[in-house]
Every structure is written in structure tokens, then in C-alpha cells.
Design a protein around this motif. Structure first.
Motif, PDB file in Angstrom:
ATOM      1  N   GLY A   1       0.574  -1.579   0.114  1.00 53.84           N
ATOM      2  CA  GLY A   1      -0.471   0.192   0.136  1.00 53.84           C
ATOM      3  C   GLY A   1       0.943   1.082  -0.283  1.00 53.84           C
ATOM      4  O   GLY A   1       0.349   2.508  -0.673  1.00 53.84           O
ATOM      5  N   ARG A   2       1.590   1.294   0.389  1.00 57.58           N
ATOM      6  CA  ARG A   2       2.935   2.210   0.735  1.00 57.58           C
ATOM      7  C   ARG A   2       3.826   3.249  -1.055  1.00 57.58           C
ATOM      8  O   ARG A   2       4.060   3.839  -1.068  1.00 57.58           O
ATOM      9  N   TRP A   3       3.511   1.297  -1.427  1.00 61.99           N
ATOM     10  CA  TRP A   3       3.818   2.021  -2.584  1.00 61.99           C
ATOM     11  C   TRP A   3       2.072   2.741  -3.972  1.00 61.99           C
ATOM     12  O   TRP A   3       2.894   2.279  -5.571  1.00 61.99           O
ATOM     13  N   GLU A   4       1.033   2.712  -3.474  1.00 63.77           N
ATOM     14  CA  GLU A   4       0.148   2.680  -4.965  1.00 63.77           C
ATOM     15  C   GLU A   4       0.464   3.537  -5.409  1.00 63.77           C
ATOM     16  O   GLU A   4      -0.447   3.361  -6.595  1.00 63.77           O
ATOM     17  N   GLN A   5       0.909   5.365  -5.158  1.00 64.39           N
ATOM     18  CA  GLN A   5       0.882   6.217  -6.069  1.00 64.39           C
ATOM     19  C   GLN A   5       2.843   5.857  -7.083  1.00 64.39           C
ATOM     20  O   GLN A   5       3.178   7.186  -7.507  1.00 64.39           O
ATOM     21  N   GLY A   6       3.487   4.539  -6.340  1.00 60.31           N
ATOM     22  CA  GLY A   6       4.693   5.029  -7.102  1.00 60.31           C
ATOM     23  C   GLY A   6       5.737   5.104  -6.374  1.00 60.31           C
ATOM     24  O   GLY A   6       5.595   4.601  -4.145  1.00 60.31           O
TER      25      GLY A   6
ATOM     26  N   LYS B   1       9.616  -0.346 -10.801  1.00 62.74           N
ATOM     27  CA  LYS B   1       8.802  -1.999 -11.409  1.00 62.74           C
ATOM     28  C   LYS B   1       9.942  -2.968 -10.935  1.00 62.74           C
ATOM     29  O   LYS B   1       9.615  -3.792 -10.423  1.00 62.74           O
ATOM     30  N   PHE B   2      11.616  -2.288 -10.326  1.00 64.09           N
ATOM     31  CA  PHE B   2      11.192  -3.734  -9.191  1.00 64.09           C
ATOM     32  C   PHE B   2      10.526  -4.222  -7.482  1.00 64.09           C
ATOM     33  O   PHE B   2      10.607  -4.925  -7.546  1.00 64.09           O
ATOM     34  N   ALA B   3      10.164  -3.249  -7.690  1.00 63.82           N
ATOM     35  CA  ALA B   3       9.351  -3.141  -6.335  1.00 63.82           C
ATOM     36  C   ALA B   3       7.903  -3.881  -6.620  1.00 63.82           C
ATOM     37  O   ALA B   3       7.661  -4.403  -5.758  1.00 63.82           O
ATOM     38  N   GLU B   4       7.284  -3.597  -7.913  1.00 63.06           N
ATOM     39  CA  GLU B   4       6.068  -4.316  -8.033  1.00 63.06           C
ATOM     40  C   GLU B   4       6.236  -5.525  -8.609  1.00 63.06           C
ATOM     41  O   GLU B   4       5.272  -6.452  -8.093  1.00 63.06           O
ATOM     42  N   TRP B   5       7.733  -5.902  -8.990  1.00 65.31           N
ATOM     43  CA  TRP B   5       7.088  -7.510  -9.639  1.00 65.31           C
ATOM     44  C   TRP B   5       7.790  -8.297  -9.249  1.00 65.31           C
ATOM     45  O   TRP B   5       7.960  -9.168  -9.445  1.00 65.31           O
ATOM     46  N   SER B   6       8.703  -7.989  -8.106  1.00 66.75           N
ATOM     47  CA  SER B   6       9.928  -9.106  -7.132  1.00 66.75           C
ATOM     48  C   SER B   6       8.850  -9.207  -6.019  1.00 66.75           C
ATOM     49  O   SER B   6       7.612  -9.090  -5.906  1.00 66.75           O
TER      50      SER B   6
ATOM     51  N   THR C   1       8.134  -9.833  -2.623  1.00 70.67           N
ATOM     52  CA  THR C   1       8.182  -9.198  -1.494  1.00 70.67           C
ATOM     53  C   THR C   1       7.297  -8.019  -1.009  1.00 70.67           C
ATOM     54  O   THR C   1       5.651  -8.312  -1.850  1.00 70.67           O
ATOM     55  N   GLU C   2       7.186  -7.510   0.177  1.00 71.62           N
ATOM     56  CA  GLU C   2       5.514  -7.137   0.522  1.00 71.62           C
ATOM     57  C   GLU C   2       5.664  -5.412   1.007  1.00 71.62           C
ATOM     58  O   GLU C   2       4.412  -5.346   0.615  1.00 71.62           O
ATOM     59  N   GLY C   3       6.688  -5.248   1.114  1.00 70.57           N
ATOM     60  CA  GLY C   3       7.088  -4.310   1.102  1.00 70.57           C
ATOM     61  C   GLY C   3       7.764  -3.156   0.387  1.00 70.57           C
ATOM     62  O   GLY C   3       7.947  -1.452   0.384  1.00 70.57           O
ATOM     63  N   SER C   4       9.236  -3.809   0.306  1.00 74.22           N
ATOM     64  CA  SER C   4      10.247  -2.738  -0.328  1.00 74.22           C
ATOM     65  C   SER C   4      11.166  -4.199  -1.211  1.00 74.22           C
ATOM     66  O   SER C   4      11.293  -5.009  -1.193  1.00 74.22           O
ATOM     67  N   PRO C   5      11.480  -3.498  -2.725  1.00 71.35           N
ATOM     68  CA  PRO C   5      12.794  -4.520  -3.368  1.00 71.35           C
ATOM     69  C   PRO C   5      13.785  -5.510  -2.643  1.00 71.35           C
ATOM     70  O   PRO C   5      14.027  -5.837  -2.734  1.00 71.35           O
ATOM     71  N   PHE C   6      13.487  -3.954  -1.471  1.00 72.46           N
ATOM     72  CA  PHE C   6      15.135  -5.052  -0.846  1.00 72.46           C
ATOM     73  C   PHE C   6      15.271  -5.783   0.044  1.00 72.46           C
ATOM     74  O   PHE C   6      16.445  -5.747   1.154  1.00 72.46           O
TER      75      PHE C   6
ATOM     76  N   ASP D   1       5.275 -13.348 -10.390  1.00 72.80           N
ATOM     77  CA  ASP D   1       5.098 -12.411 -11.199  1.00 72.80           C
ATOM     78  C   ASP D   1       4.324 -11.752 -11.971  1.00 72.80           C
ATOM     79  O   ASP D   1       3.113 -12.556 -11.874  1.00 72.80           O
ATOM     80  N   VAL D   2       4.397 -10.697 -13.180  1.00 72.39           N
ATOM     81  CA  VAL D   2       2.875 -10.093 -13.705  1.00 72.39           C
ATOM     82  C   VAL D   2       2.801 -10.457 -14.219  1.00 72.39           C
ATOM     83  O   VAL D   2       1.113  -9.939 -14.538  1.00 72.39           O
ATOM     84  N   GLU D   3       2.900 -11.794 -15.090  1.00 72.41           N
ATOM     85  CA  GLU D   3       2.325 -12.002 -16.263  1.00 72.41           C
ATOM     86  C   GLU D   3       2.653 -13.714 -16.106  1.00 72.41           C
ATOM     87  O   GLU D   3       3.680 -14.091 -15.930  1.00 72.41           O
ATOM     88  N   ARG D   4       1.485 -14.634 -15.685  1.00 69.89           N
ATOM     89  CA  ARG D   4       1.551 -15.279 -15.219  1.00 69.89           C
ATOM     90  C   ARG D   4       0.614 -17.183 -16.635  1.00 69.89           C
ATOM     91  O   ARG D   4      -0.480 -16.022 -16.583  1.00 69.89           O
ATOM     92  N   CYS D   5       1.611 -17.368 -17.831  1.00 70.61           N
ATOM     93  CA  CYS D   5       1.137 -18.030 -18.418  1.00 70.61           C
ATOM     94  C   CYS D   5       0.283 -20.101 -18.167  1.00 70.61           C
ATOM     95  O   CYS D   5       1.267 -20.165 -17.200  1.00 70.61           O
TER      96      CYS D   5
END
Length: 403
Positions: A46-51, A272-277, A279-284, A337-341
Motif C-alpha cells: 500500500g505504501r507504493w500505491e502511487q509509485g 518496477k523492481f518493487a512491483e514485480w518482485s 516482496t511485501e513492502g520493498s524490493p530490498f 511475477d506479473v504475467e503468468r501463462c
């Protein structure tokens, strides 16, 4: 694709100290916007909702300016082995690590966007010289896509996934690898699919984390999980893919910011590293700050923010709907992953799936998020099937994972 400039030359990365000083000065002088208007006390995604949250960006910008050491990563690239060659008039950079093992198989790894050869830096040595002698070994080749990193920036249109795949076959041939196995994710997965479909006499088998079905497939008969995958992918493209539409239609416009502002470049890629990895709240949580900054700094120093974005302009929705992959294919679908076939969809394009994996962890950047999850298929040696004499048609041992 013959070219008189076919010599492979050693390459050494060394950014001028003036460029690093300029980077630090730009970071110190950065003008930042106000904080996002979501609840700054929120946790999780939720912290990353706007980027990228302002607090997170300020922290990593400060680290980038005061503590990060680019020279460490330059040294890593040089130790792996860097080279350049010219293919079809374009300079192509690549990493090349030959295995010490006599039974090693040539392996081509192709990255995507928003990453680079950094994606595979942690796994090259283990793939080339695994500690366990029972694990397959590989002669590893990791090219930088045209317009990425130390590869040249194309000055004309045409360097899409089809042309890049053909260039990779030429590259591997110059290295003495007429037959090889291939892996990729993101655009690298798309290119790996094209490689297998267009050049089956050269590609023994593939592994991809980015399987692509054929157009117009129905969700009838899919399991609840497969339907969730398909609906999640559709939601991603409908509501969270503005970056792709921008880069596919107006890469030059966003490119000015990506080449001129290190903070703008960092935010564009970090998002993108944050949204696509996974993780819960940070790519780190799974990818270190240094790894993220290795990647962003490579884009910055090579001024490739705009040219890398153009892969979307050149190749978006360009995969031939009639393309079929007949070589042995291993496919891994990572849970975050953001795309799963769905497998029934994948089977319409990949006609010989020899391994299908669904790990419990990992996202879009598995070789950076879970680098120890290196998986392999059967350990039997390559076997030949009936076909053109001397042509390797299938390789049981190529059903490998690069996690």
C-alpha cells in the motif's frame, strides 16, 4: 548475417572519474516532489500505491551519493569476462565465462527491461563451475541487448526481437557454439522463444520464465489457479502497464528524463523492481541496494535510458502468432511475477514442454531475488533423434532452471 567486422575483442569497463563526480553532483542537487498522498504510515504494498515513496527514494539517493561504489561492480564484470563484437553494423557487448568442465554445454542467457546483464551476475560462476560435479556445467554467454549497457545504441529502427535473436545465433557461432541451450525472462524470454522457433537447428532446448501463449485462447477448461493467472495478467496490462504504453509509443519523450536525471531514472526503474518482485513492502527485501544501483548506474553511465526503452517501440506485440517452438522447453512460472501463462495456453506454442515448474518463491527477477534456486533437469547426456544427420534435435540435459 555475415559481417566483415567479426572479430571478438576483449572489453574492459571503466567509467571516467569525472562521470562519477557528475553523478554525485546531480544527486546532491536533485529537486524532489512532495510526498505521496497515500497514508505514509501504511505498511506493505500500500505504501507504493502511487509509485516510489518519497522516504524510500531519499534514503537510496543518499546511499547512492555517499556510499555506493561502482568500481566494485566494474571489477565483477571484468572478472567474469567482457567482450565486444560487431553484428550487422552494431557493436554488441557480452559476458563470456567458459567452464573448466569438458562436458559443459553452451548456454545463452538473455535479460530484459528494466534490468541488464546485472540480472545474471550472481549466477554466472555457479552455472559455469558448479561445486557439485553431478550438476550440469555451462559455457555461459550473457549479451547486452541492443541499446542496453555497453552494447551500442541503434541509430535506425529495426532492432526488434526477431533481429536480436538472429544476432544471438551469429554471436554464438563466432564463439564456436553452433548448438546451444538458451534461457531468458521478460524480453529475454520473448527472444528465447523466437530463437527456439526460428533456429531449431542451433537451439537444443530452452528455459523461460516468460511463456507466451497464442492469441485468442479461451479460459474454458482452466483450473481456478490458471484462471487467476490469466485474470491477473489481464489486470496488469489494463491497469498497471502505463510504462509499456509510454515506451512503446513515445520512448523518446520519456528518454530525455531517463538520460538527464539520475533520480528520474532511479525512480522509473526502481518502481518496477518493487512491483514485480516477491516482496511485501520493498524490493530490498530480496534484492540488495547495491544490486539495484549496479543496474541503475549501468543505465546512467552508458546513457541508455532512452535506447533501452525503445525495445518496446520495436517489439511490443510483435511476437508472430504463428510461431511454434518444437525444441524441448522448460518453463517456470514464479508466484509473484506479473504475467503468468496457464500451461494449456503455453502448450499451444511450446509443443514439447519437458518440465513445468511453479516454485513457492520468486517474482520477475528470480536470478536476482532467489539466486540459489538453480534447478536442473535430468542429468542424462544429450540424445539425438531422427533428423538431418549431425543435427542435435533434442537435449534431455537442457531442461535446466535458472532461478
Amino acid at each position: 548475417m555475415s559481417d566483415p567486422s567479426s572479430d571478438v575483442r576483449a572489453f574492459e569497463a571503466h567509467a571516467p572519474e569525472a562521470d562519477l563526480d557528475d553523478l554525485r553532483a546531480r544527486l546532491a542537487a536533485a529537486r524532489l516532489p512532495e510526498a505521496e498522498t497515500v497514508d505514509r504510515a501504511a505498511t506493505g504494498r500500500g505504501r507504493w500505491e502511487q509509485g516510489v515513496p518519497l522516504d524510500d527514494l531519499v534514503e537510496i539517493v543518499d546511499y547512492w551519493r555517499t556510499s555506493y561504489d561502482w568500481r566494485v561492480f566494474e571489477g565483477r564484470l571484468d572478472r567474469i569476462g567482457q567482450f565486444r563484437t560487431t553484428i550487422d553494423g552494431l557493436g554488441i557487448h557480452f559476458l563470456h565465462r567458459r567452464s573448466a568442465r569438458a562436458d559443459a554445454t553452451p548456454l545463452l542467457l538473455t535479460h530484459g527491461w528494466p534490468d541488464s546483464v546485472v540480472r545474471f551476475a550472481d549466477v554466472v560462476e555457479e552455472l559455469a563451475n558448479p561445486v557439485d560435479a553431478a550438476v550440469p556445467a555451462f559455457h555461459v554467454v550473457v549479451p547486452s541487448l541492443p541499446g542496453f549497457g555497453y552494447s551500442e545504441r541503434p541509430a535506425v529502427t529495426g532492432w526488434g526481437t526477431e533481429k536480436t535473436a538472429a544476432a544471438w545465433v551469429e554471436l554464438m557461432g563466432r564463439l564456436g557454439y553452433d548448438e546451444f541451450v538458451a534461457h531468458g525472462g521478460d524480453w529475454g524470454g520473448n527472444i528465447t522463444t523466437v530463437l527456439a522457433g526460428r533456429f531449431p537447428d542451433h537451439v537444443r532446448g530452452i528455459h523461460t520464465t516468460f511463456a507466451e501463449g497464442t492469441p485468442g485462447l479461451t479460459m474454458d477448461g482452466l483450473t481456478p489457479l490458471e484462471r487467476a493467472w490469466a485474470e491477473g495478467t489481464r489486470d496488469f496490462w489494463r491497469h498497471r502497464a502505463a510504462y509499456a504504453k509510454q515506451q512503446a509509443t513515445r520512448p523518446q519523450t520519456i528518454g530525455y528524463s531517463l538520460v538527464d536525471s539520475p533520480v528520474g531514472l532511479l525512480a522509473w526503474l526502481l518502481d518496477k523492481f518493487a512491483e514485480w518482485s516477491d516482496t511485501e513492502g520493498s524490493p530490498f527485501e530480496t534484492i540488495s541496494r547495491d544490486h539495484i544501483l549496479d543496474n541503475v548506474t549501468l543505465y546512467w553511465l552508458t546513457r541508455t535510458g532512452a535506447s533501452a526503452a525503445r525495445i518496446y517501440y520495436e517489439s511490443h506485440n510483435a511476437l508472430d502468432p504463428e510461431l511454434r517452438v518444437e525444441v524441448p522447453s522448460a518453463i517456470t512460472i514464479y508466484p509473484a511475477d506479473v504475467e503468468r501463462c496457464p500451461r494449456p495456453w503455453a502448450e499451444q506454442r511450446y509443443r514439447q514442454i519437458v518440465r513445468w515448474g511453479t516454485p513457492s518463491r520468486g517474482g520477475h527477477f528470480p536470478s536476482m531475488e532467489v539466486p540459489r534456486h538453480l534447478r536442473r533437469g535430468p542429468t542424462s547426456r544429450p540424445r539425438r533423434r531422427v533428423g538431418r544427420p549431425g543435427t542435435l534435435k533434442a537435449c534431455d540435459g537442457s531442461a535446466y532452471w535458472v532461478g
